[in-house]
Design an enzyme around this catalytic site. Structure first.
Site, mmCIF file in Angstrom:
data_model
loop_
_atom_site.group_PDB
_atom_site.id
_atom_site.type_symbol
_atom_site.label_atom_id
_atom_site.label_comp_id
_atom_site.label_asym_id
_atom_site.label_seq_id
_atom_site.Cartn_x
_atom_site.Cartn_y
_atom_site.Cartn_z
ATOM 1 N N SER A 173 0.844 -1.195 0.000
ATOM 2 C CA SER A 173 0.000 0.000 0.000
ATOM 3 C C SER A 173 0.884 1.252 0.000
ATOM 4 O O SER A 173 1.691 1.423 -0.912
ATOM 5 C CB SER A 173 -0.950 -0.036 1.200
ATOM 6 O OG SER A 173 -1.950 0.954 1.059
ATOM 7 N N ASP A 240 -16.480 -16.705 -13.430
ATOM 8 C CA ASP A 240 -15.671 -17.711 -12.740
ATOM 9 C C ASP A 240 -15.128 -18.757 -13.707
ATOM 10 O O ASP A 240 -13.942 -19.079 -13.712
ATOM 11 C CB ASP A 240 -16.515 -18.364 -11.645
ATOM 12 C CG ASP A 240 -15.751 -19.395 -10.831
ATOM 13 O OD1 ASP A 240 -14.527 -19.516 -11.018
ATOM 14 O OD2 ASP A 240 -16.372 -20.075 -9.996
ATOM 15 N N ASP A 243 -12.085 -18.789 -17.196
ATOM 16 C CA ASP A 243 -10.688 -19.226 -17.279
ATOM 17 C C ASP A 243 -10.586 -20.739 -17.410
ATOM 18 O O ASP A 243 -9.495 -21.301 -17.373
ATOM 19 C CB ASP A 243 -9.898 -18.746 -16.061
ATOM 20 C CG ASP A 243 -10.485 -19.245 -14.744
ATOM 21 O OD1 ASP A 243 -11.425 -20.056 -14.777
ATOM 22 O OD2 ASP A 243 -10.009 -18.817 -13.675
ATOM 23 N N ASP A 247 -13.814 -22.306 -9.856
ATOM 24 C CA ASP A 247 -13.210 -22.516 -8.542
ATOM 25 C C ASP A 247 -13.487 -21.380 -7.575
ATOM 26 O O ASP A 247 -12.849 -21.281 -6.529
ATOM 27 C CB ASP A 247 -11.703 -22.702 -8.689
ATOM 28 C CG ASP A 247 -11.037 -21.505 -9.369
ATOM 29 O OD1 ASP A 247 -11.762 -20.626 -9.866
ATOM 30 O OD2 ASP A 247 -9.798 -21.449 -9.404
ATOM 31 N N ASP A 404 -8.299 -6.070 -5.335
ATOM 32 C CA ASP A 404 -8.010 -4.967 -4.421
ATOM 33 C C ASP A 404 -9.070 -3.880 -4.548
ATOM 34 O O ASP A 404 -9.226 -3.277 -5.605
ATOM 35 C CB ASP A 404 -6.625 -4.397 -4.756
ATOM 36 C CG ASP A 404 -6.148 -3.365 -3.746
ATOM 37 O OD1 ASP A 404 -6.968 -2.878 -2.944
ATOM 38 O OD2 ASP A 404 -4.952 -3.029 -3.767
ATOM 39 N N HIS A 443 -6.955 -5.976 -0.462
ATOM 40 C CA HIS A 443 -5.814 -5.084 -0.304
ATOM 41 C C HIS A 443 -4.778 -5.654 0.659
ATOM 42 O O HIS A 443 -5.036 -5.821 1.852
ATOM 43 C CB HIS A 443 -6.287 -3.718 0.184
ATOM 44 C CG HIS A 443 -5.221 -2.663 0.137
ATOM 45 N ND1 HIS A 443 -4.604 -2.303 -1.037
ATOM 46 C CD2 HIS A 443 -4.665 -1.909 1.105
ATOM 47 C CE1 HIS A 443 -3.717 -1.360 -0.787
ATOM 48 N NE2 HIS A 443 -3.728 -1.106 0.500
#
Length: 835
Positions: A173, A240, A243, A247, A404, A443
């Site tokens: 950060s 989901d 790809d 999962d 994030d 984050h």
């Protein structure tokens, strides 16, 4: 005194240099006085004491002190372990600093470990210390980290009687921002640097302010926790499996074709849809915004918005806001961190001569943006020239969580790609910088539904000390203190791909490979099947749109000359899409949009700007150069003849309706014209029945009925039967619907092809979440020198049903044009007075 002398003996006995134990010649006691004698001239030791071992943390000498800078003092804490590994570790600190980072990450591995408060004391969300204090601002920006790193390394050498063999920095950060500024400004300080989820400074805070100007502008714009959860679950359901692996994680959100507009309420507000105002807020978070000086404030990727460490922690907060007298909202309870940081930054840090009273609600990009530049220049780690870091053999590892909610992962990718370019390409940059992306991580480490804990320090040490660049770093996720999933993080642009067998929760069943479809993942994708209809066919029924590709170039544009689709970087695509939107905005203004960029006559109008957010650099996928093949001599002649044909865009003459195109007459757009995106009218409905699939088109109220005859080479009627939309016959290849269309009329033949030889082959391939990949191969040997293919995603869009297209063959425009043509003829013949 006895404990300090005992510690000294233990340190001398266990000191390691280059892997061999040596006695610490000249080592000193862990006392304030002893350390002060060896401290650099500008350094004051305020406390020193032995801390007993606890758990995995060894006994160590804790040293507190400060370094004098012009107009300020910068505090540090240094931990010198009894059992030292001969190396030095510096921990960055998040937020507005004001306290020390945790030192256990380094201590537990035997590193001499240090951190700094960057020149002030307070909580990480408090920036009031910067009021009327330029020295503290500079120390926080970059100087404080540097001077304390120099001082604590010198004290480490004095304490052990030997200089650290290696020195590393690690921060996330704001700590990631510190890391990058060290790499850019003081490359001699560290041999290796880890920059996690880095803040790129001023523009990130501006972006937050603009988001809150939308989120808190009215009760209608605020998203409750339930609505945030609806968004997150909808994105995951759609993306989901894209790809190739369902999962619960989105590997790369850039591949996600979900559009928030698909959740738009068709009627009254309800728990399963988003209102127009709520969508404005979602698009403020997940869309690029205009920043100072025309800079782009990069969007946050879609996915995993819910959870305690998601939007709740950073965007919306955990409490319901209060309505203010002017109708806007005020947050209550514990402020979301994103709000606190942007508010503190604008009040105390952003502007010269800040008085602590600036109201974020009044921030104006054009008016206030130029005033940000002075501090932006020293605070923001944007330089991509890391040549000095590279020249001394130092290494840099970046990482970022894809999910994030605080800082855009796309910003870190963009910075990395700029560093690669500045370094001369991957062949050069791979020698000193790597980036790791963590799917599902919020984050910094320890947050989010994805594997979020990993040992990047050991990976960096192996790279620096042994020359072994990390090829994978295993990350873990735990629930209730129990690890429930491990997954490798891979050097960007590689991704973790399932090998095809074993548990998807075990890292050993994944390999790092280039993006694109590996054999295992490709097999998983092919094995993904949509639901079945009652009669057993794959169920593709539903409403779709391809409107987002309206602005996407059909062929490879000039800016990508000599490139292939797979070579286009994420940043290049993002820049290209942004340019499309800017161009579209100008066109929209011409068509009636106002100067503020509000396009169209109402909020419900499907404006040009909104349909220029495509995910492709261009649409032609074969040939690989992205260009339509050359035409044959016959094809060129036919095209030239067609160009001379009379249309309403030419000068006529117009003798009757037949002189107009079928589209102008509102008969049909033909095929595949009806499947190509326009500025509006891009809704499609797939309807299925036993032996048939029908596709309804919003423009121009066409319906194609596809007969499923089950033959790989379809059986079409005789050549004498010609249809404007052609004769379509289909069959299933697994879950993919393959459709062959022939028997066109010449007046409707695509791109003036020869209707007698034109053959179009479509493939509708489900990609999960209701999304279809639609590709079309064009074959006509009398027109083109080879077949060619283009591909467009069709996005599930049940919130936008097909609307009535008010156009028919009695089109008033046709009538008026013909009337005007007859009047012009009479005028030319002297039968009407000149106008």
């Amino acid at each position: 005194m006895l404990i300090n002398r005992l510690a000294l003996v233990l340190i001398a006995a266990t000191l390691v240099t280059g892997g061999a134990r040596v006695r610490a010649a000249g080592a000193i006691e862990c006392t304030t006085a002893a350390l002060q004698q060896k401290a650099p001239a500008d350094t004051t030791i305020t406390a020193a004491a032995i801390v007993a071992a606890a758990g995995a943390t060894p006994s160590f000498c804790r040293v507190d002190g400060h370094v004098a800078t012009p107009g300020n003092e910068v505090n540090f804490r240094l931990a010198l372990p009894v059992s030292w590994n001969g190396k030095f570790y510096f921990e960055g600190v998040g937020g507005f600093a004001g306290t020390f980072g945790s030192l256990t990450n380094g201590l537990d591995k035997g590193y001499a470990s240090a951190s700094t408060d960057t020149g002030h004391q307070g909580t990480v969300i408090d920036a009031s210390w910067a009021l009327n204090n330029p020295a503290r601002r500079i120390d926080f920006a970059y100087r404080g980290t540097h001077v304390t790193a120099v001082a604590t390394k010198a004290l480490t050498q004095a304490f052990y009687g030997a200089a650290p063999r290696r020195a590393y920095f690690d921060g996330c950060s704001n700590g990631g921002r510190q890391a990058l500024l060290e790499a850019q400004r003081y490359p001699e300080d560290f041999d290796g640097i880890i920059a996690g989820d880095p803040s790129f400074g001023t523009l990130g805070q501006v972006r937050r302010a603009l988001v809150y100007q939308t989120l808190l502008s009215s009760p209608e714009h605020f998203l409750s926790a339930a609505k945030v959860s609806l968004l997150a679950k909808s994105v995951l359901a759609s993306c989901d499996a894209q790809d190739g692996l369902a999962d619960g994680l989105i590997t790369d959100p850039r591949e996600c074709t979900f559009r928030p507009e698909t959740l738009k309420c068709a009627g009254p507000e309800g728990p399963d849809c988003l209102t127009g105002a709520e969508l404005e807020t979602v698009n403020a978070v997940h869309g690029d915004l205009k920043g100072p000086g025309g800079r782009v404030l990069t969007r946050l990727p879609l996915g995993h918005e819910d959870g305690a460490s998601g939007w709740q922690a950073w965007v919306t907060g955990a409490s319901d806001p209060e309505r203010r007298p002017d109708g806007t909202l005020a947050l209550t309870g514990r402020m979301p961190l994103g709000f606190s940081f942007q508010n503190g930054y604008l009040q105390y840090l952003a502007f010269e001569n800040a008085d602590g009273k600036f109201d974020w609600r009044t921030f104006n990009v054009d008016r206030d943006g130029p005033k940000l530049q002075p501090f932006m220049d020293v605070f923001s780690p944007t330089s991509t020239d890391l040549s000095k870091l590279r020249a001394r053999g130092a290494k840099l590892i970046l990482y970022h969580g894809w999910a994030d909610p605080a800082l855009s992962a796309l910003g870190t990718i963009s910075y990395y790609e700029d560093v690669v370019k500045k370094s001369g390409g991957r062949g050069q940059s791979d020698k000193f910088v790597e980036l790791f992306m963590a799917p599902g991580m919020h984050h910094c480490m320890g947050n989010g539904p994805g594997p979020n804990r990993f040992d990047m320090l050991s990976a960096l040490d192996a790279w620096v000390d042994k020359g072994t660049a990390p090829s994978r770093v295993v990350a873990s996720h735990a629930a209730g203190g129990v690890v429930d999933r491990t997954r490798p993080l891979c050097p960007y642009p590689q991704v973790a791909k399932f090998k095809g067998s074993g548990s998807v929760d075990a890292a050993e069943n994944f390999e790092c490979a280039a993006p694109g479809v590996s054999q295992a993942v490709g097999q998983a994708a092919r094995n993904w099947t949509p639901p079945k209809t009652a009669w057993g066919d794959p169920d593709l029924s539903g409403n779709y749109t391809n409107k987002y590709e309206y602005g996407t170039p059909f062929e490879r544009p000039q800016e990508f000359e000599g490139r292939r689709l797979e070579d286009v970087t994420a940043k290049e695509l993002s820049d290209s899409v942004r340019k499309r939107q800017e161009d579209a905005l100008e066109r929209a203004k011409f068509l009636g949009g106002d100067p503020e960029g509000k396009i169209g006559n109402s909020a419900e109008f499907r404006d040009i700007y909104e349909v220029s957010k495509g995910s492709r650099a261009w649409l032609v996928v074969d040939p690989p150069d992205g260009r339509i093949p050359p035409m044959t001599a016959e094809g060129r002649a036919r095209a030239a003849q067609a160009a001379r044909a009379r249309t309403s865009f030419g000068n006529g003459p117009f003798d009757g309706p037949e002189d107009f195109s079928l589209w102008e007459r509102c008969v049909t757009r033909g095929f595949p014209g009806s499947m190509l995106p326009g500025v509006y009218g891009n809704s499609y409905q797939v309807v299925q029945g036993p032996g048939y699939v029908a596709i309804r088109y919003e423009m121009i109220h066409d319906t194609r009925v596809i007969r499923l005859d089950g033959q790989p080479r379809q059986l079409h009627p005789g050549k004498g039967i010609r249809l404007d939309m052609g004769d379509a016959r289909g069959h299933w290849e697994g879950s993919t619907l393959v459709v062959e269309t022939t028997n066109f009329t010449q007046r409707s033949a695509y791109r003036n092809a020869d209707a007698s030889t034109l053959r179009l082959v479509e493939r509708f391939t489900p990609k999960g979440g209701g999304t279809l990949e639609w590709s079309l191969t064009v074959e006509d040997p009398s027109t083109w020198t080879r077949p060619w293919t283009f591909s467009i995603p069709l996005t599930a869009n049940d919130s936008e049903h097909i609307e009535q297209y008010e156009c028919h063959e009695g089109n008033h425009a046709v009538f008026n044009i013909l009337s005007a043509a007859r009047a012009a003829e009479r005028q030319a013949a002297g039968q009407l007075p000149a106008q």
